[in-house]
Design a protein around this motif. Structure first.
Motif, PDB file in Angstrom:
ATOM      1  N   ILE B 249       6.839  -3.202  -3.185  1.00  0.00           N
ATOM      2  CA  ILE B 249       6.053  -2.703  -2.055  1.00  0.00           C
ATOM      3  C   ILE B 249       5.075  -3.781  -1.588  1.00  0.00           C
ATOM      4  N   ILE B 250       4.426  -4.422  -2.545  1.00  0.00           N
ATOM      5  CA  ILE B 250       3.418  -5.420  -2.204  1.00  0.00           C
ATOM      6  C   ILE B 250       4.047  -6.706  -1.698  1.00  0.00           C
ATOM      7  N   HIS B 251       5.116  -7.122  -2.372  1.00  0.00           N
ATOM      8  CA  HIS B 251       5.797  -8.349  -1.962  1.00  0.00           C
ATOM      9  C   HIS B 251       6.279  -8.247  -0.518  1.00  0.00           C
ATOM     10  N   VAL B 252       6.790  -7.078  -0.159  1.00  0.00           N
ATOM     11  CA  VAL B 252       7.326  -6.905   1.192  1.00  0.00           C
ATOM     12  C   VAL B 252       6.208  -6.630   2.203  1.00  0.00           C
ATOM     13  N   MET B 253       5.238  -5.819   1.816  1.00  0.00           N
ATOM     14  CA  MET B 253       4.225  -5.380   2.781  1.00  0.00           C
ATOM     15  C   MET B 253       3.240  -6.496   3.134  1.00  0.00           C
ATOM     16  N   THR B 254       2.675  -7.148   2.125  1.00  0.00           N
ATOM     17  CA  THR B 254       1.610  -8.126   2.402  1.00  0.00           C
ATOM     18  C   THR B 254       1.856  -9.470   1.734  1.00  0.00           C
ATOM     19  N   GLY B 255       2.774  -9.534   0.793  1.00  0.00           N
ATOM     20  CA  GLY B 255       2.969 -10.760   0.034  1.00  0.00           C
ATOM     21  C   GLY B 255       1.741 -11.118  -0.804  1.00  0.00           C
ATOM     22  N   GLY B 256       0.855 -10.156  -0.996  1.00  0.00           N
ATOM     23  CA  GLY B 256      -0.348 -10.400  -1.806  1.00  0.00           C
ATOM     24  C   GLY B 256      -1.589 -10.649  -0.953  1.00  0.00           C
ATOM     25  N   GLY B 257      -1.385 -10.862   0.346  1.00  0.00           N
ATOM     26  CA  GLY B 257      -2.513 -11.201   1.220  1.00  0.00           C
ATOM     27  C   GLY B 257      -3.199  -9.967   1.766  1.00  0.00           C
ATOM     28  N   PRO B 258      -4.129 -10.046   2.661  1.00  0.00           N
ATOM     29  CA  PRO B 258      -4.710 -11.316   3.093  1.00  0.00           C
ATOM     30  C   PRO B 258      -5.687 -11.844   2.044  1.00  0.00           C
ATOM     31  N   ALA B 259      -5.693 -13.160   1.885  1.00  0.00           N
ATOM     32  CA  ALA B 259      -6.589 -13.822   0.936  1.00  0.00           C
ATOM     33  C   ALA B 259      -6.505 -13.208  -0.460  1.00  0.00           C
TER      34      ALA B 259
END
Lengths: 276, 315
Positions: B249-259
């Protein structure tokens, strides 16, 4: 108790809340299916167009983009991985349920503990090992690795199904001269067919949907659908490609959604009992 | 569900004709052996290797230059602001989504308890979020619902005169999108477990409370929830393990971002070990994550079930 009208109001509110939950639950699915039949002009309209002339262009583009070969990857890997886990796990569950196994508790706990380890902890070492064995990008590698996801589930759920079968029928089979293998395969297993269906379907869903291990281990040649979807649609922020995104999403979703709706009794029973 | 059967099996009340040995060695090897060997190869071996490599300064592309550093990687981890941030994000994300899914899931199970037209269809439809491929659902939420200009959420907010944020690209809205998708994804799981558990409760007890004049909320709080306690504890443990490993979910949604505001531990390990190829350092983070999950679950189990077993044991 407190009057007919209040209870009628509560009942109406209850049904409304349930309807709301169902609406939120299925909205993404409905949305993406509708979008997959829309033209680029229709798909980015807000408020959403409910009445539109459906088009199959998006599905044509998906086919042209070579999605068929990735679909094949997913099918091969999922079927082989599920078959492997069921073939290994069902007899093991029978053994845990029926045999006098040395260190039974420790072994069961070992099997269960696999479900508690975050996949990324396995993924890094498996990547290094499989690079060395030159298995990255092969179907075989992923098929074996998916044991991680499915086998503990199969063993624990099937064990509880076997535990529910009275041991009298084993004894009866033994009296009739059946050995362990025969009494397992011919007597006990048939009476847990529903359980086997249940674990097979759950394993199918988890394997088909899996992303992290596939991302790390599938290389270029064994990419499964979830991995392809994210790579291949890098520029999906562009509304022009939303139709394509939707159509390929529907292709990925179709097998799991159809299976679930067809046999949702098993899926429900499986998830309901899957906390072990 | 099969916890009780596991226990009854452990006490071995079943009469089995005694042959030469206490154990069925041959049958065990035949039925269970392959599963244990397979899991040892794909699960135990990698875990041990992860622990072993965490003691080395080990770069994937320079295997000759690796050196034994004992616990240096671990010492470094706890001075690494990015790692500590990932721990905070993971803890926050896990606590919020476990609690929310638990409340919503139990609520839904209670709501759908009494019969109503279309109950079976509703139950089937409610399972859809958790069987949908998470990567796909996340893409749908991201593209169609949380998109800044043409997304559904900002359109609905716009009707109320609110200008919505660029959801996935700004803080704190990015973590909210991830929580929303995860809660949407996991509530059906809690619902199904609780629905099954409610079905198994002794109706006489609940009916007796009703006859005694307990209002609905009293019955839920004082009768139903206490009877569900073991199920709740196991569900919480299960949910924690799922959230702690959440990646897609995180990898696709935000890639860990912003910042790095949404960089959870799974993603941190992925970046450290498989993007920057610091195998030893990344795996040290993996060992920390694994230990934290195990310790948390153990504590919850001990605290959550403590007097439950003492009580059933004495009565």
């Amino acid at each position: 108790m407190s009057g007919r009208s209040t209870s009628r109001v509560t009942e109406a509110l209850r049904l409304l809340a349930i309807a709301g939950a169902v609406f939120i639950a299925i909205l993404p699915l409905v949305w993406v299916v509708l979008a997959s039949f829309k033209t680029a002009a229709d798909v980015s309209q807000m408020p959403p167009r409910l009445l539109f002339t459906p088009t199959l262009d998006n599905y044509r583009s998906v086919l042209d983009a070579g999605f068929a070969s990735f679909f094949r990857n997913s099918v091969i890997i999922t079927f082989a991985a599920v078959a492997l886990s069921v073939v290994l796990g069902v007899p093991a569950a029978y053994g845990f349920s029926r045999l006098r196994v040395p260190a039974l508790r420790a072994l069961l706990l070992f099997v269960l503990s696999v479900r508690f380890v975050p996949y990324i902890v396995f993924a890094v070492p498996l990547f290094v090992i499989m690079v060395r064995l030159q298995l990255v990008g092969s179907h075989v590698g992923l098929i074996f690795v998916y044991i991680l996801i499915n086998l503990p589930l199969v063993v624990w759920m099937m064990k509880s199904f076997f535990d529910d079968v009275p041991t009298d029928i084993d004894d009866a089979a033994a009296v009739d001269g059946a050995n362990r293998l025969q009494s397992f395969a011919l007597v006990v297993l048939p009476s847990t067919a529903a359980g086997v269906a249940c674990v097979t379907i759950l394993s199918f869903i988890f394997t088909w949907n899996e992303y992290l291990l596939a991302l790390v281990l599938s290389g270029r040649h064994a990419q499964t659908l979830p991995v392809v979807l994210t790579r291949f649609l890098g520029g999906m922020e562009d509304p022009v490609r939303w139709g394509l995104l939707s159509a390929s999403s529907v292709v990925v979703l179709a097998p799991v959604v159809i299976v679930t709706l067809l046999v949702h009794r098993y899926v429900r029973a499986g998830f309901g009992g899957s906390t072990t | 569900m099969n916890r009780s059967s596991a226990r009854s099996h452990g006490s071995a009340e079943r009469e089995v004709p005694v042959r030469r040995s206490r154990y069925d060695w041959r049958a065990t090897a035949m039925f269970i052996g392959p599963t244990i060997v397979a899991l040892a190869l794909v699960a135990l071996l990698p875990t041990l290797w992860a622990m072993f490599s965490s003691l080395f300064d080990w770069h994937f592309h320079r295997p000759q230059a690796r050196s034994f550093v004992l616990f240096d990687n671990y010492v470094r981890l706890f001075g690494d602001a990015r790692f500590l941030n990932a721990m905070r994000v993971t803890a926050f994300y896990t606590v919020v989504s476990v609690v929310t899914t638990l409340v919503l899931g139990i609520g839904l199970a209670l709501l759908t308890r009494a019969p109503f037209p279309g109950k079976n269809a509703v139950r089937a439809l409610l399972t859809i979020p958790m069987i949908m491929t998470p990567v796909v659902s996340t893409l749908v939420w991201k593209t169609f619902f949380f998109e800044a200009d043409l997304g559904l959420v900002n359109w609905v907010l716009g009707l109320a005169g609110i200008v919505g944020p660029a959801w996935t690209a700004s803080s704190p809205s990015a973590i909210i999108t991830i929580l929303v998708v995860n809660i949407w994804f996991m509530t059906p799981f809690v619902y199904l477990v609780m629905d099954a558990a409610l079905e198994g409760l002794p109706h006489e007890v609940i009916d007796a409370a009703k006859i005694d004049g307990a209002a609905y909320w009293q019955r839920v709080w004082f009768v139903i929830l206490p009877m569900l306690r073991a199920t709740i504890v196991f569900t919480v443990i299960f949910r924690i393990t799922i959230d702690a490993r959440m990646f897609e979910i995180i990898h696709v949604m935000t890639g860990g971002g912003p910042a790095r505001d949404t960089e959870v531990l799974s993603l941190w390990i992925y970046n450290a070990a498989l993007r920057n190829f610091h195998l030893g350092y990344g795996n040290a983070g993996g060992v920390v994550l694994m230990t934290l999950v195990a310790a948390t679950c153990l504590v919850i189990m001990l605290v959550g079930l403590r007097d439950l077993y003492r009580r059933t044991g004495s009565s």
